[in-house]
Every structure is written in C-alpha cells, then in structure tokens.
Scaffold this motif. Structure first.
Motif: not given
Length: 271
Positions: A54-58, A67-75, A104-105
C-alpha cells in the motif's frame, strides 16, 4: 341474581377484547424490528481477495501495511475524485474470521466484487503464501455501494470461421506470344573448289626430294634390259609413305621410260 350475570358478561367482554388486541400488537412489534433492528445487506460472495504494497491511494490518503484497508475493483469504485465509495466501511468474512476494513484505494486489475488487501489485513485471514483468499463482504451502511448488479458479462466470442478454402485458381495467360523468325537461312549453292596442285615438271629429273638419278650413255650397250639399258638408278631411299606409294611408283616408271627415250635419241643422233 342480576348483579352476578352483569359481572360475568363484563368479564367475558374484557377477555375477548384482550385476545383480539394481542395479534395487532405483535404485528406492530415485528414491523418495528424489520424497519429498525434487521438490516438487509448487499453481499458479495466468493469474492477474490489478494494483497499488495500500500501507499498513497486513489482516495488521496496514504496507508500503512498494517492498516485494515482495501482497494476496491474499478467496476465498483466509480468515477471522480475521490471515488463515491471512498472511506466507506465494509465487513469481511473468510476462513471463519470476520473483521471490518475501509476502502482507500482502487484496484484496476481486480474482477467484479474483488478486493486488494493490505498485507496486514490479508495476514489476518491467511498466510501470504496462499496468495489468494475467497470470502464474503458487504457495505456496512447497507447501501450496496451504489451498484445494484454486476456489469453484464462480455459478449460471447464470435463463432469459429468456416474451414478455409483456397481461392479459385485461374490459369496464367501470357501477355505476349512468341513467334518464330520470318526469314530462313539458305546455304549458298556456289562452290569454289580449291586449286589443284600443278603437275610435276617433265624436265625434273627427281621424283622425290630424297631421290636422285644418274644415267650413263655408252654406245653398244644393250638398251633392252637391266642396268645396261643406261636408265637412271636411284641412289637414295624413298620414304615408306603408304599414302603416296602408288603415285611414286607410277612416277618412277614414267621417268625411266622418258630416260630410255632420251638415251635412244642421242644414240641415233650420234650415228
């Protein structure tokens, strides 16, 4: 007697009213629980989860590996900045474990419903050696992320093309036609023979370069035969040339005859 009957009627009416009112109150209690206590969630089952650094997210926030964070699929992430689902809380269930995380991403390579987890969150469900975890998640606000149903599947591939067949063959036609020459060579009919060699001189006393003759004139010699005839006797040796042998013999005989005539004439004149 009248008073007890009135009391009995009033008691029966009270009991009937109480029984008639209980189902109505029970219906109201259930309606309150459905509207307030029971929450209906849009669930995403058998979702594919992976992990990344992880890093600077979208969404514009920097995250740490723990961190308990996720990146969500673009759709499902949506457009704009930040995305419409940024900072939303979700509940995640997999391998008998449940926890919450924050979006967060964005994950462009994730499939529909897929999530890309921080390393710390992925290790909560499984070891990193597993690589992929399949679980269930949903938005905690019950909104379903603003997406009712997944996008339509891609269209099926086109049917296979029919068996290839070579194009129709067209025979080759030359653009020019060759024609034989119009003139024919005709050999010359005039023949010029090579000049024949001159005849041998009769005054030549030699029939061959390697042959010489001598004659002796003596009166009273028998000219009929032999050496006494006074004819020239060859003093050299004729080269044995098979091709000229017959011609040389004929020439020698001619010379001998001429020599005899010469000697005979001189003898007559001397007399």
């Amino acid at each position: 007697m009248l008073i007890p009957l009135v009391s009995l009627v009033l008691t029966a009416l009270t009991a009937t009213a109480h029984l008639a009112g209980r189902p109505h109150r029970r219906h109201q209690e259930l309606a309150q629980r459905v509207s307030g206590d029971v929450q209906l969630h849009k669930r995403f089952d058998s979702a594919r989860w992976t992990f990344y650094d992880v890093g600077l997210g979208a969404c514009g926030k920097t995250s740490q590996p723990g961190d308990f964070m996720v990146a969500l699929n673009s759709a499902q992430y949506g457009g704009g900045y930040p995305g419409p689902n940024c900072f939303k809380s979700i509940t995640m269930i997999a391998n008998g474990k449940t926890t919450t995380a924050v979006i967060l991403d964005e994950c462009p390579g994730c499939p529909w419903g897929g999530l890309d987890l921080s390393r710390g969150l992925f290790q909560f469900f499984a070891s990193e050696s597993a690589g992929v975890v399949y679980g269930t998640w949903f938005f905690n606000d019950g909104s379903g992320g603003g997406v009712v149903s997944p996008p339509p599947p891609p269209p099926p591939p086109p049917p296979p093309s029919p068996t290839w067949s070579p194009p129709a063959w067209t025979p080759w036609t030359p653009t020019t036609t060759w024609a034989p020459p119009t003139t024919l060579w005709t050999p010359s009919t005039t023949h010029t023979p090579s000049p024949s060699p001159p005849p041998p001189s009769q005054n030549n006393t030699s029939a061959h370069n390697s042959t010489s003759y001598s004659a002796t004139t003596t009166s009273g010699i028998n000219y009929a035969s032999g050496v006494a005839s006074g004819l020239g006797i060859p003093t050299g040796t004729i080269a044995p040339n098979p091709a000229l042998l017959d011609n040389v013999d004929s020439l020698n005989q001619l010379v001998i005859n001429l020599g005899g005539l010469v000697v005979a004439a001189r003898a007559v004149i001397g007399l």
